[in-house]
Design a protein around this motif. Sequence first.
Motif, PDB file in Angstrom:
ATOM      1  N   LEU A  26      12.873   3.446 -19.202  1.00 43.73           N
ATOM      2  CA  LEU A  26      11.962   3.519 -18.061  1.00 43.73           C
ATOM      3  C   LEU A  26      12.272   2.441 -17.034  1.00 43.73           C
ATOM      4  O   LEU A  26      12.394   2.721 -15.832  1.00 43.73           O
ATOM      5  N   ILE A  27      12.408   1.204 -17.466  1.00 51.26           N
ATOM      6  CA  ILE A  27      12.600   0.105 -16.515  1.00 51.26           C
ATOM      7  C   ILE A  27      13.954   0.220 -15.816  1.00 51.26           C
ATOM      8  O   ILE A  27      14.083  -0.069 -14.617  1.00 51.26           O
ATOM      9  N   SER A  28      14.964   0.695 -16.545  1.00 57.50           N
ATOM     10  CA  SER A  28      16.291   0.847 -15.941  1.00 57.50           C
ATOM     11  C   SER A  28      16.315   1.981 -14.930  1.00 57.50           C
ATOM     12  O   SER A  28      16.893   1.845 -13.838  1.00 57.50           O
ATOM     13  N   SER A  29      15.682   3.100 -15.260  1.00 54.99           N
ATOM     14  CA  SER A  29      15.672   4.232 -14.327  1.00 54.99           C
ATOM     15  C   SER A  29      14.844   3.917 -13.087  1.00 54.99           C
ATOM     16  O   SER A  29      15.220   4.291 -11.969  1.00 54.99           O
ATOM     17  N   GLU A  30      13.733   3.203 -13.260  1.00 61.39           N
ATOM     18  CA  GLU A  30      12.899   2.861 -12.113  1.00 61.39           C
ATOM     19  C   GLU A  30      13.604   1.855 -11.209  1.00 61.39           C
ATOM     20  O   GLU A  30      13.511   1.941  -9.980  1.00 61.39           O
ATOM     21  N   LEU A  31      14.315   0.917 -11.808  1.00 59.21           N
ATOM     22  CA  LEU A  31      15.071  -0.045 -10.998  1.00 59.21           C
ATOM     23  C   LEU A  31      16.139   0.681 -10.174  1.00 59.21           C
ATOM     24  O   LEU A  31      16.336   0.380  -8.990  1.00 59.21           O
ATOM     25  N   ALA A  32      16.816   1.631 -10.784  1.00 63.51           N
ATOM     26  CA  ALA A  32      17.820   2.412 -10.053  1.00 63.51           C
ATOM     27  C   ALA A  32      17.167   3.188  -8.912  1.00 63.51           C
ATOM     28  O   ALA A  32      17.714   3.262  -7.794  1.00 63.51           O
ATOM     29  N   TYR A  33      15.992   3.753  -9.173  1.00 67.83           N
ATOM     30  CA  TYR A  33      15.271   4.491  -8.132  1.00 67.83           C
ATOM     31  C   TYR A  33      14.891   3.570  -6.977  1.00 67.83           C
ATOM     32  O   TYR A  33      15.058   3.920  -5.795  1.00 67.83           O
ATOM     33  N   GLN A  34      14.412   2.379  -7.272  1.00 64.59           N
ATOM     34  CA  GLN A  34      14.007   1.452  -6.213  1.00 64.59           C
ATOM     35  C   GLN A  34      15.209   0.957  -5.409  1.00 64.59           C
ATOM     36  O   GLN A  34      15.097   0.738  -4.196  1.00 64.59           O
ATOM     37  N   ILE A  46       4.292   7.224 -11.449  1.00 71.51           N
ATOM     38  CA  ILE A  46       5.364   8.220 -11.501  1.00 71.51           C
ATOM     39  C   ILE A  46       4.795   9.617 -11.740  1.00 71.51           C
ATOM     40  O   ILE A  46       5.184  10.583 -11.087  1.00 71.51           O
ATOM     41  N   ALA A  47       3.854   9.708 -12.670  1.00 68.14           N
ATOM     42  CA  ALA A  47       3.304  11.003 -13.051  1.00 68.14           C
ATOM     43  C   ALA A  47       2.350  11.569 -12.000  1.00 68.14           C
ATOM     44  O   ALA A  47       2.274  12.789 -11.831  1.00 68.14           O
ATOM     45  N   HIS A  48       1.640  10.690 -11.288  1.00 64.43           N
ATOM     46  CA  HIS A  48       0.610  11.135 -10.342  1.00 64.43           C
ATOM     47  C   HIS A  48       0.744  10.369  -9.027  1.00 64.43           C
ATOM     48  O   HIS A  48      -0.005   9.427  -8.776  1.00 64.43           O
ATOM     49  N   PRO A  49       1.680  10.759  -8.172  1.00 65.28           N
ATOM     50  CA  PRO A  49       1.872  10.060  -6.885  1.00 65.28           C
ATOM     51  C   PRO A  49       0.602  10.099  -6.030  1.00 65.28           C
ATOM     52  O   PRO A  49      -0.073  11.134  -5.956  1.00 65.28           O
ATOM     53  N   ALA A  50       0.262   8.983  -5.403  1.00 67.91           N
ATOM     54  CA  ALA A  50      -0.920   8.881  -4.557  1.00 67.91           C
ATOM     55  C   ALA A  50      -0.511   8.872  -3.089  1.00 67.91           C
ATOM     56  O   ALA A  50       0.522   8.302  -2.724  1.00 67.91           O
ATOM     57  N   MET A  51      -1.319   9.506  -2.250  1.00 67.39           N
ATOM     58  CA  MET A  51      -1.019   9.604  -0.824  1.00 67.39           C
ATOM     59  C   MET A  51      -2.234   9.149  -0.011  1.00 67.39           C
ATOM     60  O   MET A  51      -3.365   9.142  -0.497  1.00 67.39           O
ATOM     61  N   LEU A  52      -1.991   8.808   1.253  1.00 68.76           N
ATOM     62  CA  LEU A  52      -3.076   8.588   2.207  1.00 68.76           C
ATOM     63  C   LEU A  52      -3.570   9.938   2.695  1.00 68.76           C
ATOM     64  O   LEU A  52      -2.784  10.752   3.178  1.00 68.76           O
ATOM     65  N   ARG A  53      -4.865  10.189   2.571  1.00 69.92           N
ATOM     66  CA  ARG A  53      -5.425  11.502   2.935  1.00 69.92           C
ATOM     67  C   ARG A  53      -6.300  11.370   4.188  1.00 69.92           C
ATOM     68  O   ARG A  53      -6.834  10.348   4.472  1.00 69.92           O
ATOM     69  N   LEU A 101       6.711   6.832   2.267  1.00 73.35           N
ATOM     70  CA  LEU A 101       7.150   5.975   1.160  1.00 73.35           C
ATOM     71  C   LEU A 101       6.014   5.305   0.394  1.00 73.35           C
ATOM     72  O   LEU A 101       6.285   4.522  -0.520  1.00 73.35           O
ATOM     73  N   LEU A 102       4.760   5.612   0.717  1.00 74.73           N
ATOM     74  CA  LEU A 102       3.665   5.001  -0.038  1.00 74.73           C
ATOM     75  C   LEU A 102       3.797   5.251  -1.548  1.00 74.73           C
ATOM     76  O   LEU A 102       3.659   4.298  -2.328  1.00 74.73           O
ATOM     77  N   PRO A 103       4.061   6.474  -2.016  1.00 74.19           N
ATOM     78  CA  PRO A 103       4.201   6.654  -3.476  1.00 74.19           C
ATOM     79  C   PRO A 103       5.325   5.808  -4.081  1.00 74.19           C
ATOM     80  O   PRO A 103       5.170   5.248  -5.174  1.00 74.19           O
ATOM     81  N   ALA A 104       6.448   5.692  -3.370  1.00 74.39           N
ATOM     82  CA  ALA A 104       7.559   4.889  -3.878  1.00 74.39           C
ATOM     83  C   ALA A 104       7.200   3.413  -3.937  1.00 74.39           C
ATOM     84  O   ALA A 104       7.572   2.699  -4.885  1.00 74.39           O
ATOM     85  N   MET A 105       6.453   2.922  -2.939  1.00 77.28           N
ATOM     86  CA  MET A 105       6.081   1.511  -2.941  1.00 77.28           C
ATOM     87  C   MET A 105       5.024   1.210  -4.002  1.00 77.28           C
ATOM     88  O   MET A 105       4.992   0.105  -4.551  1.00 77.28           O
ATOM     89  N   LEU A 106       4.172   2.172  -4.307  1.00 78.75           N
ATOM     90  CA  LEU A 106       3.226   1.978  -5.410  1.00 78.75           C
ATOM     91  C   LEU A 106       3.987   1.802  -6.722  1.00 78.75           C
ATOM     92  O   LEU A 106       3.626   0.964  -7.558  1.00 78.75           O
ATOM     93  N   ARG A 107       5.033   2.563  -6.891  1.00 84.19           N
ATOM     94  CA  ARG A 107       5.888   2.388  -8.071  1.00 84.19           C
ATOM     95  C   ARG A 107       6.594   1.029  -8.031  1.00 84.19           C
ATOM     96  O   ARG A 107       6.706   0.343  -9.059  1.00 84.19           O
ATOM     97  N   ALA A 108       7.052   0.639  -6.843  1.00 79.46           N
ATOM     98  CA  ALA A 108       7.724  -0.655  -6.705  1.00 79.46           C
ATOM     99  C   ALA A 108       6.788  -1.810  -7.061  1.00 79.46           C
ATOM    100  O   ALA A 108       7.183  -2.763  -7.741  1.00 79.46           O
ATOM    101  N   GLY A 109       5.543  -1.727  -6.600  1.00 73.74           N
ATOM    102  CA  GLY A 109       4.586  -2.776  -6.914  1.00 73.74           C
ATOM    103  C   GLY A 109       4.321  -2.885  -8.405  1.00 73.74           C
ATOM    104  O   GLY A 109       4.204  -3.988  -8.953  1.00 73.74           O
ATOM    105  N   ALA A 110       4.231  -1.731  -9.080  1.00 78.04           N
ATOM    106  CA  ALA A 110       4.010  -1.744 -10.531  1.00 78.04           C
ATOM    107  C   ALA A 110       5.227  -2.313 -11.255  1.00 78.04           C
ATOM    108  O   ALA A 110       5.097  -3.105 -12.203  1.00 78.04           O
TER     109      ALA A 110
END
Length: 317
Positions: free
Chosen positions: A165-173, A310-317, A265-274
Amino acid sequence: MAVFTEVSEEEARALMRLLNLGELKELRGIQGGIENTNYFATTEAGEYVLTLFERLSSEQLPFYLHLMHHLAARGIPVPDPQVDKAGDNLHMLCGKPAAVVNRLRGASELAPNTEHCALVGETLARMHLAGRDYNRHQPNLRGLPWWNETVPVVLPYLTEAQAALISSELAYQNHVAASSAYAALPKGPIHADLFRDNVMFEDHKLTGFFDFYFAGVDTWLFDVAVCLNDWAIDLPTGVHDEERAQAFLHAYTAVRPFSSAERQLLPAMLRAGALRFWISRLWDFHLPREASLLKPHDPAHFERVLRERIAHPAMLR
């Protein structure tokens, strides 16, 4: 925060006199946190926080201290570093760089509702705008380059599933950071650690942001993501709280509207923060330093948050 360096009352008293803050009445170590030595200091002039910096150097510290003063001068509720007769706000104590700031009124809200989240969102947006003309630059020292350096260090302590998980997420970021959308994100000084325990409230008002010693120049969206990953999740499970998140986001964007790249990019940055806080907690947990009042945070918390993001991306609505 954690007490790594013991400060005597005599040493603290001399510094308070140097800053013209009157005689020291009480000195008390603050428990919690993992980066610096912190004491509450009561003097004839009022209540202050004395910080000895355990990792940051004297060369790095002016960025943080002058940023706090810059924001305070523009009406943002943050601690203002105290200066001596020469105008210096950085001092030496027990062989460590040290600073004294005024203590904020109120208390942290560890069970925030939508009202608290909206106040944080609105104040964070004002803080970002107030920092646009800050003339010092320092990168976010816990940003992507640090993640790339630190993940290999913590990998031996992880299970096979965690390592994957940590390796794949780092590659994604790394992939996100190389994109044109990321390059378009607005940047400036950010707090980078604005958790529930770093904000004060009193009488339904936000009285201050504090602990700026992870601050740096980075995308404002990353700062938003760090906040949402604490203020707008269920702590036991890491599950996203939509109502609190939207209260935060609507208050923030009412002051500073998001660009199209930020919305994308909000969903991607939420993942980055985690990911950022999972890495740092793994590092602190498995490679701890000695301290007389040290309680490392549980790394599993931000692993759960990352999996949820990752499982439930959040957006500004």
